[in-house]
Design a protein around this motif. Structure first.
Motif, PDB file in Angstrom:
ATOM      1  N   LYS A 258       0.512  -1.240  -0.287  1.00 23.07           N
ATOM      2  CA  LYS A 258       0.467   0.409  -0.161  1.00 23.07           C
ATOM      3  C   LYS A 258       0.726   1.500   0.022  1.00 23.07           C
ATOM      4  O   LYS A 258       1.681   1.031   0.582  1.00 23.07           O
TER       5      LYS A 258
ATOM      6  N   THR B 153      -3.677   3.263  -2.419  1.00 24.02           N
ATOM      7  CA  THR B 153      -3.301   2.608  -3.310  1.00 24.02           C
ATOM      8  C   THR B 153      -2.819   1.216  -3.206  1.00 24.02           C
ATOM      9  O   THR B 153      -1.371   0.983  -2.911  1.00 24.02           O
ATOM     10  N   LYS B 154      -3.367   0.343  -3.326  1.00 28.53           N
ATOM     11  CA  LYS B 154      -2.604  -1.105  -3.327  1.00 28.53           C
ATOM     12  C   LYS B 154      -2.036  -0.929  -4.902  1.00 28.53           C
ATOM     13  O   LYS B 154      -2.358  -0.726  -5.823  1.00 28.53           O
ATOM     14  N   VAL B 155      -0.147  -1.448  -4.878  1.00 29.19           N
ATOM     15  CA  VAL B 155      -0.023  -1.317  -5.757  1.00 29.19           C
ATOM     16  C   VAL B 155       0.969  -2.820  -5.361  1.00 29.19           C
ATOM     17  O   VAL B 155       0.895  -3.793  -4.574  1.00 29.19           O
TER      18      VAL B 155
ATOM     19  N   GLU C 282      -5.490  -4.479  -8.829  1.00 30.27           N
ATOM     20  CA  GLU C 282      -6.403  -4.519  -9.037  1.00 30.27           C
ATOM     21  C   GLU C 282      -6.587  -5.945  -8.605  1.00 30.27           C
ATOM     22  O   GLU C 282      -6.728  -6.389  -9.713  1.00 30.27           O
TER      23      GLU C 282
ATOM     24  N   ILE D 201       0.988   7.746  -8.496  1.00 37.46           N
ATOM     25  CA  ILE D 201       0.079   6.685  -7.965  1.00 37.46           C
ATOM     26  C   ILE D 201      -0.421   7.669  -6.805  1.00 37.46           C
ATOM     27  O   ILE D 201       0.849   7.899  -5.817  1.00 37.46           O
ATOM     28  N   TYR D 202      -1.612   7.053  -5.938  1.00 39.69           N
ATOM     29  CA  TYR D 202      -2.035   8.431  -5.014  1.00 39.69           C
ATOM     30  C   TYR D 202      -1.851   7.216  -3.688  1.00 39.69           C
ATOM     31  O   TYR D 202      -1.834   5.944  -3.816  1.00 39.69           O
TER      32      TYR D 202
ATOM     33  N   PRO E 179       0.171  -0.244  -9.960  1.00 39.40           N
ATOM     34  CA  PRO E 179      -1.690  -0.053  -8.899  1.00 39.40           C
ATOM     35  C   PRO E 179      -1.595  -1.874  -9.368  1.00 39.40           C
ATOM     36  O   PRO E 179      -1.848  -2.287 -10.516  1.00 39.40           O
TER      37      PRO E 179
END
Length: 180
Positions: free
Chosen positions: A115, A153-155, A171, A149-150, A169
């Motif tokens: 994260k 965000t899951k990465v 998902e 990437i904010y 990122p």
């Protein structure tokens, strides 16, 4: 008597020397770790503990029993060998494997999901946090394709170079299905 000295005194001297060397090994053991790498069967902890067990057992047997000195030396050596083996099997081996399981390598971070805690700007660096068995790992990160990437965000970690994680990122399909 051995060399003009009482055998009890010799046992105590060996015990004091083994105890002193054990304390020194606790402080300076990292220097001697290379010896263990060169000679895989030599472990200073086992050698020092053998002499400590041997001398303590010999001293006790000499004071408590009326056995001959030769028999006491043989019994003390046997008991020290058994205790040393138990120490190795039940203490040293589990400790060495536990130490390895708590550590990580940069290569082991590839493919893990983390994260973002400090946003990653375009062509810049941010920070990622990864959960592990031993706690949280925080590392510098940058976008794999140099995009923004904010925070939060899951990465997914794709690559590791010079201590920097290259991420995209992430998902999860399960997360996408539940949001519909």
């Amino acid at each position: 008597m051995l060399f003009g000295t009482q055998i009890e005194d010799i046992y105590l001297i060996i015990l004091l020397i083994a105890g002193g060397l054990t304390i020194l090994y606790l402080f300076f053991g990292d220097i001697l770790e290379g010896v263990g790498e060169i000679f895989g069967f030599i472990n200073p902890v086992l050698i020092l503990s053998f002499f400590a067990f041997f001398s303590a057992t010999g001293y006790l047997l000499d004071n408590i029993t009326s056995l001959s000195s030769v028999l006491i030396v043989l019994l003390a050596a046997g008991i020290a060998l058994i205790l040393d083996t138990l120490l190795h099997i039940f203490v040293l081996v589990p400790l060495s494997s536990a130490e390895e399981s708590l550590s990580y390598t940069e290569e082991s971070l590839k493919g893990r999901v983390g994260k973002i805690i400090v946003p990653i700007p375009e062509d810049g660096f941010g920070e990622i946090v990864l959960e592990s068995k031993s706690g949280m790992i925080s590392k510098p990160a940058t976008g794999f394709d140099n995009t923004i990437i904010y925070e939060g965000t899951k990465v997914l970690v794709l690559e590791v170079k010079n201590g920097v994680l290259y991420v995209v990122p992430y998902e999860n399909e399960l997360d996408a299905d539940t949001s519909v």
